[in-house]
Design a protein around this motif. Structure first.
Motif, PDB file in Angstrom:
ATOM      1  N   LEU A  10       0.857  -1.183   0.000  1.00 43.31           N
ATOM      2  CA  LEU A  10       0.000   0.000   0.000  1.00 43.31           C
ATOM      3  C   LEU A  10       0.892   1.231   0.000  1.00 43.31           C
ATOM      4  CD1 LEU A  10      -2.503  -1.022   2.812  1.00 43.31           C
ATOM      5  CD2 LEU A  10      -2.984  -0.941   0.373  1.00 43.31           C
ATOM      6  N   CYS A  11       0.551   2.202  -0.826  1.00 46.57           N
ATOM      7  CA  CYS A  11       1.307   3.447  -0.887  1.00 46.57           C
ATOM      8  C   CYS A  11       0.457   4.574  -0.318  1.00 46.57           C
ATOM      9  CB  CYS A  11       1.700   3.759  -2.330  1.00 46.57           C
ATOM     10  SG  CYS A  11       2.724   5.244  -2.470  1.00 46.57           S
ATOM     11  N   GLY A  12       1.060   5.395   0.504  1.00 43.53           N
ATOM     12  CA  GLY A  12       0.339   6.494   1.137  1.00 43.53           C
ATOM     13  C   GLY A  12       0.262   7.758   0.304  1.00 43.53           C
ATOM     14  N   SER A  13       0.741   7.710  -0.931  1.00 39.53           N
ATOM     15  CA  SER A  13       0.731   8.902  -1.782  1.00 39.53           C
ATOM     16  C   SER A  13       0.194   8.566  -3.160  1.00 39.53           C
ATOM     17  CB  SER A  13       2.155   9.456  -1.917  1.00 39.53           C
ATOM     18  OG  SER A  13       2.188  10.519  -2.851  1.00 39.53           O
ATOM     19  N   LEU A  24       8.092   1.620  -2.893  1.00 38.12           N
ATOM     20  CA  LEU A  24       7.302   0.391  -2.826  1.00 38.12           C
ATOM     21  C   LEU A  24       7.671  -0.548  -3.980  1.00 38.12           C
ATOM     22  CD1 LEU A  24       5.135  -0.891  -1.056  1.00 38.12           C
ATOM     23  CD2 LEU A  24       3.415   0.228  -2.474  1.00 38.12           C
ATOM     24  N   LYS A  25       7.867   0.008  -5.169  1.00 36.99           N
ATOM     25  CA  LYS A  25       8.273  -0.814  -6.316  1.00 36.99           C
ATOM     26  C   LYS A  25       9.662  -1.404  -6.100  1.00 36.99           C
ATOM     27  CE  LYS A  25       5.349   1.573  -9.602  1.00 36.99           C
ATOM     28  NZ  LYS A  25       5.266   2.572 -10.653  1.00 36.99           N
ATOM     29  N   PHE A  37       3.987 -10.387  -5.161  1.00 39.24           N
ATOM     30  CA  PHE A  37       3.854  -9.025  -4.642  1.00 39.24           C
ATOM     31  C   PHE A  37       2.841  -8.274  -5.485  1.00 39.24           C
ATOM     32  CE2 PHE A  37       5.409  -4.537  -4.446  1.00 39.24           C
ATOM     33  CZ  PHE A  37       5.122  -4.329  -3.109  1.00 39.24           C
ATOM     34  N   GLU A  38       1.901  -7.640  -4.815  1.00 40.02           N
ATOM     35  CA  GLU A  38       0.872  -6.860  -5.502  1.00 40.02           C
ATOM     36  C   GLU A  38       0.695  -5.527  -4.796  1.00 40.02           C
ATOM     37  OE1 GLU A  38      -3.900  -7.058  -6.690  1.00 40.02           O
ATOM     38  OE2 GLU A  38      -2.991  -8.723  -5.603  1.00 40.02           O
ATOM     39  N   ILE A  39       0.792  -4.452  -5.565  1.00 40.17           N
ATOM     40  CA  ILE A  39       0.496  -3.116  -5.041  1.00 40.17           C
ATOM     41  C   ILE A  39      -0.978  -2.840  -5.296  1.00 40.17           C
ATOM     42  CG2 ILE A  39       0.968  -0.654  -5.247  1.00 40.17           C
ATOM     43  CD1 ILE A  39       3.832  -1.429  -6.153  1.00 40.17           C
ATOM     44  N   VAL A  40      -1.688  -2.490  -4.241  1.00 42.33           N
ATOM     45  CA  VAL A  40      -3.127  -2.282  -4.336  1.00 42.33           C
ATOM     46  C   VAL A  40      -3.430  -0.786  -4.359  1.00 42.33           C
ATOM     47  CG1 VAL A  40      -5.344  -2.707  -3.216  1.00 42.33           C
ATOM     48  CG2 VAL A  40      -3.564  -4.432  -3.118  1.00 42.33           C
ATOM     49  N   SER A  41      -4.193  -0.394  -5.354  1.00 37.22           N
ATOM     50  CA  SER A  41      -4.652   0.990  -5.448  1.00 37.22           C
ATOM     51  C   SER A  41      -5.952   1.136  -4.660  1.00 37.22           C
ATOM     52  CB  SER A  41      -4.889   1.363  -6.913  1.00 37.22           C
ATOM     53  OG  SER A  41      -5.389   2.669  -7.001  1.00 37.22           O
ATOM     54  N   ALA A  76       1.278 -10.936   4.325  1.00 33.02           N
ATOM     55  CA  ALA A  76       1.938  -9.813   5.004  1.00 33.02           C
ATOM     56  C   ALA A  76       1.736  -8.559   4.157  1.00 33.02           C
ATOM     57  CB  ALA A  76       3.423 -10.099   5.187  1.00 33.02           C
ATOM     58  N   PHE A  77       2.104  -7.413   4.745  1.00 36.23           N
ATOM     59  CA  PHE A  77       1.935  -6.125   4.068  1.00 36.23           C
ATOM     60  C   PHE A  77       3.217  -5.304   4.125  1.00 36.23           C
ATOM     61  CE2 PHE A  77      -2.177  -7.356   5.812  1.00 36.23           C
ATOM     62  CZ  PHE A  77      -2.965  -7.315   4.682  1.00 36.23           C
ATOM     63  N   ILE A  78       3.399  -4.504   3.084  1.00 32.78           N
ATOM     64  CA  ILE A  78       4.404  -3.447   3.085  1.00 32.78           C
ATOM     65  C   ILE A  78       3.652  -2.148   2.842  1.00 32.78           C
ATOM     66  CG2 ILE A  78       6.434  -2.449   1.975  1.00 32.78           C
ATOM     67  CD1 ILE A  78       7.114  -5.283   0.944  1.00 32.78           C
ATOM     68  N   ILE A  79       3.847  -1.194   3.721  1.00 35.01           N
ATOM     69  CA  ILE A  79       3.251   0.130   3.554  1.00 35.01           C
ATOM     70  C   ILE A  79       4.387   1.121   3.367  1.00 35.01           C
ATOM     71  CG2 ILE A  79       1.863   1.957   4.607  1.00 35.01           C
ATOM     72  CD1 ILE A  79       0.460  -0.235   6.275  1.00 35.01           C
TER      73      ILE A  79
END
Length: 185
Positions: A10-13, A24-25, A37-41, A76-79
């Motif tokens: 998850l990206c905060g921007s 994040l990438k 790995f999946e980045i969620v919008s 798990a998550f990466i923020i």
């Protein structure tokens, strides 16, 4: 974490050239083979409204249901997030609120790695501190060490979004190893 494990980012921007989206990438590219790995919008998620989140009603908006379903697939998550007004950006806090509700919360009891980049000198330390009560409430397992607090990000990424600072890259790798280890507990 087993092979074929999954980490959701998850990206905060939402900024076009966000250092945190770049970060994040980079983090995703450093994960070992076999880890998905999946980045969620979440730019289509409305402001949290508890009237739509009553267990008896279960009338969450479709975008929220889809978001929660995607989070539920994560081990798990990466923020990766900037710091806004010494705290968590409002949009990110909003989706955490949507995801945190109910016994079926997809965040509960899961490991999370928090990282951040800023052009300033403090490297998102206040935003990361502001997340600690949220993680505590959700019984999440935050990977606290090593801290990834990237200050003066404009000097550490190239024009293609590559992180060029070797020391920072090595710290991120350790953080990710610790996140993966937290999934095995």
């Amino acid at each position: 974490m087993e092979k074929n494990g999954k980490i959701v980012g998850l990206c905060g921007s939402f900024r076009k050239n966000s250092y945190n989206a770049m970060l994040l990438k980079v983090a995703g590219s450093l994960l070992p083979d076999g880890i998905n790995f999946e980045i969620v919008s979440y730019d289509d998620i409305p402001i949290y409204n508890a009237d739509y989140d009553i267990p008896e009603v279960s009338d969450r908006p479709e975008s929220v249901k889809k978001f929660r379903d995607t989070l539920a697939t994560a081990d798990a998550f990466i923020i990766a997030s900037p710091e806004y007004n010494y705290s968590i950006p409002g949009g990110l806090k909003n989706v955490i609120d949507w995801a945190s509700r109910g016994k079926d919360s997809p965040l509960m009891h899961k490991p999370v790695a928090l990282i951040g980049a800023t052009q300033g000198m403090w490297g998102t330390v206040r935003m990361q501190t502001a997340f600690l009560p949220v993680f505590t409430f959700l019984n999440m397992n935050p990977v606290l060490q090593p801290e990834v607090l990237i200050a003066q990000a404009q000097n550490k990424f190239d024009e293609n979004g590559n992180l060029t600072d070797d020391k920072t890259l090595s710290i991120i790798k350790i953080k990710l190893e610790n996140l993966i280890s937290a999934c095995r507990v």
